[in-house]
Each structure stands twice: as C-alpha cells, then as structure tokens.
Design a protein around this motif. Structure first.
Motif, PDB file in Angstrom:
ATOM      1  N   GLN A  98       0.894  -1.348   0.028  1.00  0.00           N
ATOM      2  CA  GLN A  98       0.020   0.052   0.012  1.00  0.00           C
ATOM      3  C   GLN A  98       0.836   1.311  -0.098  1.00  0.00           C
TER       4      GLN A  98
ATOM      5  N   ASP B 285      -8.689   3.908  13.822  1.00  0.00           N
ATOM      6  CA  ASP B 285      -9.855   3.155  12.932  1.00  0.00           C
ATOM      7  C   ASP B 285     -10.559   4.023  12.152  1.00  0.00           C
TER       8      ASP B 285
ATOM      9  N   SER C 102      -9.015   5.239   8.630  1.00  0.00           N
ATOM     10  CA  SER C 102      -8.398   4.228   8.096  1.00  0.00           C
ATOM     11  C   SER C 102      -8.291   4.395   6.367  1.00  0.00           C
ATOM     12  N   GLU C 103      -9.224   4.995   5.984  1.00  0.00           N
ATOM     13  CA  GLU C 103      -9.275   5.176   4.365  1.00  0.00           C
ATOM     14  C   GLU C 103      -8.703   6.217   3.948  1.00  0.00           C
TER      15      GLU C 103
ATOM     16  N   PRO D 185      -2.863   4.939   3.488  1.00  0.00           N
ATOM     17  CA  PRO D 185      -2.182   3.646   3.990  1.00  0.00           C
ATOM     18  C   PRO D 185      -1.563   3.763   5.256  1.00  0.00           C
TER      19      PRO D 185
ATOM     20  N   PRO E 245      -4.048   2.409   8.423  1.00  0.00           N
ATOM     21  CA  PRO E 245      -4.116   0.828   8.761  1.00  0.00           C
ATOM     22  C   PRO E 245      -3.159   0.419   9.286  1.00  0.00           C
ATOM     23  N   ARG E 246      -1.737   1.052   8.797  1.00  0.00           N
ATOM     24  CA  ARG E 246      -0.596   0.199   9.345  1.00  0.00           C
ATOM     25  C   ARG E 246      -0.343   0.710  10.929  1.00  0.00           C
TER      26      ARG E 246
ATOM     27  N   HIS F  69      -2.635   1.543  12.811  1.00  0.00           N
ATOM     28  CA  HIS F  69      -3.755   0.541  13.549  1.00  0.00           C
ATOM     29  C   HIS F  69      -3.221  -0.694  13.907  1.00  0.00           C
ATOM     30  N   GLU F  70      -2.611  -1.183  12.805  1.00  0.00           N
ATOM     31  CA  GLU F  70      -2.119  -2.727  13.220  1.00  0.00           C
ATOM     32  C   GLU F  70      -0.945  -2.649  14.423  1.00  0.00           C
TER      33      GLU F  70
END
Length: 679
Positions: A180, A337, A340-341, A344, A347-348, A350-351
């Motif tokens: 991403q 969260d 997240s859109e 990129p 989301p990373r 968040h992980e």
C-alpha cells in the motif's frame, strides 16, 4: 568420468592451481585445504559440518571455493553487516574471477539498512527534528537518494551510525506500509529481495536470518527452501543472536517510536479529525511511567523476572503501568480506525497499536514453558521472554524445513568460526545449537605462536574483586604503552572497569600528548578502530585503545599497530544475569556441574576470542597479559590456558619488560597481504 567437487577443490588449492595462478602471493596451506575438502564433501553428500578454524587458516576461502565450484545455490550468513560487505565487495568477486566461475551475487540486509523513500518524505515535513545536525544529515540523505541504486545506507559516506535521522528515513517491520506504500515500486527493500531471489549466492547476516525464522518477514521464507548450501561464518554468535529473536520482546522505545509516527501522520494527513496530540501524549506518558516504576538502575542492568514483576519492582505499580500502556494504545487504535481510508499509513499504524497491545498483554500473563524472562534497563526498558537456547528451533525450523520436502536430506549446512569451544566435540557450540550429531573438524592455526607471542600472568596483581584491581591494570597498561609508544589494547570485562581504566590512562597518558588514549563509547566504533590502526603514522601520536564487549572479537589490527593486549580479568559470564542463571540451573537439574559445564567453557571461548586480537598474520609479534592471578593459581586455570594459543610463558615482571623492549626495538616492517591471500 566426471571430476567430483572434492577433486576440483583440491586442484583449486594446489601449488599450481587457479588460486596460485591468479595471485603471486598465494601459498597452499594444509589447514585451509583440509577444511575446504571437508566442506566440499559435505556439499556433495549433504549433512551438517561444524569447523573450528584457528586464526590464519583462511576459512573464508575454505568455504567459498567449494561453494562456488559446486554450482549450487548458496546462502552465506555472517555476524555483521560489515562482514557482509567484505564478502560481497571483495572476497566473492576475486574468487569468482580466479576460479573462472560466473556468479550472480546479492546482499540482503535488514530493513534498517535501507533508505525508505516514503519515510524520508514524512521526515522532510516533520518540524520536530532534534537539532541542526539532524537537519543537515537529512539534507545529505535526500541528496544521496537521487543517485543511489541500492539504497544501502552503508554506501553514504560520513553518516554516523548513531545519527537520530536513521530511524526517520528507514522502515521497520512494524511501520512498513507494504504494497500500500505510495513508493512501493521504487522500494529499495523490495529491490534487494528481488535480487536475492535471482542470485546464485546470497549474503545475509545472523540477525536477519533469525528475525526471519521468528516472524517470516524478510523474504527468506521464500529464499531458504531454494538454497542447497547454507554457510554460517562467525557461527559462535548464533546462539546468543538467535535467542534474541525466538521469543517475545516489548520495548518502551517501540512505544515511543509508534507515538512519534502517530503524531506525524495524524498532523500531516488527518489534522483535526482526532486529538492526535492527546493520544500521542497518553502513549508517551505510559511508556515513561513504566520506565519510572523500575527506578534507577546501573548502566546495562538486567533485572531477573521470575514472578509477576521484575525483582525489586512493586507488583501493583508494575501491573498498573502495563495496563496504562494497553489503555493508551487502545485509545490510539480507536482513533486510527476512524481515519483508516484516508491514507495507507493509518491502517498500518492501527495494526502496530494492536500488536503492541497484544505484546503488552502477553507480559501480564505467565511466560511460556521453557522460557526465561528479564528486563533490560537503560534509558529505555526492554521486556524479553526467550528460550534458553536455539537448539529446538535449529532442529525443527532449520534442519527440517517443511517447505523443502525430500530436498532437506540433501541440503548442506556448514557452521564455522575461529572459536567454537574448548573440547574435541565443541560442545560449547553444538549443544545449545542442537548440532550434537554434526560432523566435527578442528583445524589449528598455522601461526608459530611460541615464536610470535608471549603470555604474561602477573602474580602480584590484586584479586579481580579488589578495589585496587582496575588501577593496577591501568598502571600495567601504562607501563607497556610507554615502552611501545602506544600499540596497546586493553580489553575489559565490565563497563565499570572500562571507565575506571580509561579515565586513569587518559589522565596519565593523554594529558601528556605523547600518546592518544581511545576509549569505547567516546567515538563510533569504526572511527576508534581506524584511528588505532593508524598508530603513530603520519606524525600522529601512538594509540592506546580501551574497550569492552564487542571489541573482544571481530577487530582485526595486523602489523605493528597492536603489539600488547591486556585483558583485565577472566571473562566468566555474570552469575546474576537472569539468562546465565537459568542456564546454570538447568544444568544442575540435569545432574551436571554448572561451573565446569557452563561457566568455564564460556570463559574459555571469550578468553580465546580476546587473545585472538593479538596475532593476525605470520609477521605479527606481541605480548598478551591476563591480569587475573586465578589463571595461574586455580585448578580450572589449566583448562583456560589450554584453550589459548600455545604462546611462550613469561614468569616474572623483568621478563615482561624485556619482551616489551624487544618489541619496541624491532623496526621490522609489516607488509599487508594483497591479491588472493585470505588472512
């Protein structure tokens, strides 16, 4: 009838063979040929070979020649990135040319070695760079980024390996955006992996190998099953490197890195959509509170952790601090969260928040069976849970790769180092590495130690635990350095001794200006070694180097620049270290004597490594001093002496002084080896 690999290897090392034809200074050496033949036989038949090859044998050529002549796909793993670069930049190309073997080679390092173009862009927009030096370093990186093909930061001249800019322009497994990433097509890490998959010979390092074995992330999960020959040089470091990766870790520095990335991405890409400063502050506060719970600790302290909290740390405060980290990370994860859109990065992040939360929770639960826990306490905390050794991982995850199928039985594994133990079966190395069934070969050094070197154990030295010991070591080193005009390396077993001896020598010698006293930690390691190698050349003063830890091995100073090595005391492992203690307890539970089976072999190997700094070529001369009377008076001293090279013994102070005077009076030049000589 086709010629086998053993015969081809024998011919390569013959007096009129291709190596001799390629370089006038190549001389056949019995030990080097013996090792090469054993490697060739193992490559042909498959199996596991462990070789202890003394200094000067030329083990690099001994494994490279049969590996290259075999035509097989080869993985080479070394101890450091510097050795990787030496193999790929010097040894492999020279040998391939001499043997007439076309070889496509590749170097694969960890993510932290490669420039990340995306993070460099983020750093450029970050207004929180620590100082002007960091700003200038970033500008230098950006300029270099326009021309580099590999992105390997080792190619950037003048970049201090301790620069705070490096983590800002490199990625980690946690913060990499993967496919991403907007710079994915130009990613230097991906390019290095593609080149590795297409190469005949791939050079990695032990850290990268075990990191991949643990998390299957670096690309070797795809690479290793395609390799038929795997060689581990400097294999004595495998066990200690492996246990770092085969367990579980959580560092307050990791939480702070996440905090920095969270704040930078939030303010740059989603300003106003969440209170990023509040979430970052909560995570930072939680990490710092955990550090404060532990309180003041000595530098490099390792805290035993056998119960719910580390020794000396109140359990309620410890548990509350870990829960505070979990709460702060969960709050950050919820905010991430919601955006997240947008990019990129989110989301990373968040992980990462969820992964750090999971790791923190794991340290609130009891450790896995057969594992040991401890806390490394410095400026930051590092919580560690690891196996006691790598034996099970080697047996189940290396030697029996499930992906390899029937090919596993034909794979060849070669493990080699100058120091792997003090008994014929090399049990110091083979037991913790699960290699007891390997074929063992010990090849002695070709050096004439009785002529080239002497050993002195001063009997009148204070006991190692006496407050007067470090000053006495400094006085002896001062005496030797004055007689030799520098050319002295002092190796200490503790940082406390390093500081005490270094300060005394700088006060006594450095202040006079006749000699320069270099002390580990005051400059980068590479600069210290380069300056020490220069010695008194070009009108500069002679050098004394005082060092500990990593300087005991891998430091190569051939010639006149080093003629006296002083070791402060026998390098027994610290009995209060949690990992050392747990290993000793396991041996006792097996009915074995922990001192004879663990402490003495550890000291023997470390002592041999330290002593190995002295004689690096056939022309070297020098004296080794071990400032620990126990070497001469205790029963186990005979075993430790037997592990050392067979140097002549100096029994009295006047013999020591005479040996130094003889060295100082000998103006014989030491010429460096060239061509295809493998020192």
């Amino acid at each position: 009838m086709s010629v086998g690999l053993v015969d081809l290897t024998r011919e390569a090392f013959a007096a009129l063979g291709p190596l001799a034809r390629a370089a006038d200074d190549f001389l056949p050496r019995e030990g080097q040929t013996q090792m090469a033949m054993a490697v060739a036989a193992t490559v042909e038949a498959g199996g596991v070979l462990v070789v202890e090859a003394g200094t000067g044998v030329g083990k690099t050529f001994s494994y490279l020649v049969p590996a290259l002549l075999s035509g097989e796909r080869v993985l080479l793993s070394t101890a450091t990135k510097t050795l990787q670069d030496q193999l790929a930049g010097r040894d492999l190309p020279r040998l391939a040319q001499a043997l007439g073997v076309p070889v496509r080679q590749a170097v694969l390092k960890g993510r932290a070695s490669y420039l990340c173009l995306h993070r460099m862009e983020l750093a450029r927009r970050d207004a929180t760079l620590p100082d002007r030096t960091a700003v200038r370093a970033l500008a230098k990186v950006e300029q270099w980024a326009q021309s580099t093909a590999s992105g390997d930061l080792a190619e950037l001249p003048g970049l201090d390996e301790r620069s705070p800019v490096i983590p800002l322009v490199t990625s980690t497994r946690e913060n990499c955006l993967g496919s991403q990433c907007p710079k994915a097509k130009a990613c230097h890490v991906n390019l290095a992996r593609r080149e590795a998959m297409a190469a005949d010979v791939v050079v990695v390092n032990h850290h990268l190998f075990f990191a991949d074995l643990a998390v299957r992330e670096s690309g070797m999960a795809e690479l290793l099953p395609t390799v038929r020959v795997a060689v581990f040089d400097e294999a004595h470091q495998l066990n200690e490197t492996g246990v770092q990766f085969l367990g579980r870790q959580l560092g307050t520095a990791q939480v702070l890195d996440f905090t920095r990335d969270l704040l930078a991405a939030g303010l740059q890409l989603a300003r106003g959509l969440a209170d990023w400063q509040q979430h970052a502050a909560a995570c930072e506060r939680a990490a710092r509170d955990l550090r404060l719970v532990v309180g003041r600790t000595p530098p490099g302290a390792r805290l035993r952790w056998q119960g719910p909290a580390p020794d000396g740390v109140p359990e309620p405060e410890w548990t509350a601090a870990l829960n505070e980290i979990i709460a702060a990370l969960q709050g950050a994860a919820e905010a991430l969260d919601t955006v997240s859109e947008i990019a990129p990065d989110f989301p990373r992040l968040h992980e990462r928040a969820l992964s750090l939360t999971e790791r923190t929770r794991a340290f609130l639960a009891p450790p896995a069976e057969g594992s040991i826990r401890w806390v490394d306490a410095g400026n930051h905390l590092r919580l560690v849970e690891s196996p006691l050794d790598i034996a099970e991982a080697v047996r189940s995850r290396m030697l029996r790769l499930p992906e390899a199928g029937a090919e596993a039985s034909r794979r060849s594994w070669i493990f080699t180092s100058a120091t792997l133990g003090d008994d014929d079966r090399l049990t110091w190395f083979t037991e913790p590495c699960g290699l007891q069934d390997a074929h063992i070969l010990r090849v002695g050094s070709p050096f004439d130690y009785a002529r080239q070197a002497a050993l002195y154990v001063p009997r009148a030295m204070p006991a190692p635990n006496d407050p007067g010991h470090a000053p006495a070591v400094a006085r002896l080193a001062e005496q030797g350095a004055r007689r030799l005009g520098g050319r002295t390396m002092v190796l200490t077993t503790t940082l406390r001794a390093l500081r005490a001896i270094g300060e005394q020598l700088q006060d006594r010698l450095g202040s006079e200006g006749a000699l320069e006293v270099l002390v580990q930690g005051q400059q980068p390691k590479r600069l210290l070694i380069d300056r020490f190698r220069e010695g008194d050349s070009r009108g500069r003063p002679g050098c004394v180097l005082v060092a500990s830890a990593s300087f005991w091995e891998g430091v190569d100073v051939p010639g006149d620049a080093l003629q006296l090595v002083v070791i402060d005391k026998l390098p027994f492992p610290p009995p209060n270290d949690p990992l050392v203690e747990a290993r000793a307890q396991r041996l006792q539970a097996q009915g074995r004597n922990a001192f004879n089976s663990y402490y003495v072999p550890e000291a023997a190997v470390a002592l041999k490594q330290g002593a190995g700094r002295l004689i690096r070529s056939e022309a070297d001369r020098g004296v080794l001093v071990v400032c620990d009377p126990r070497l001469a008076t205790m029963g186990y001293g005979r075993r430790l002496l037997a592990a050392l090279p067979p140097m002549r013994r100096l029994e009295a102070a006047d013999q020591f002084e005479a040996a130094l005077d003889a060295l100082g009076a000998d103006p014989a030049t030491r010429t460096s080896t060239t061509g295809l000589r493998d020192p």
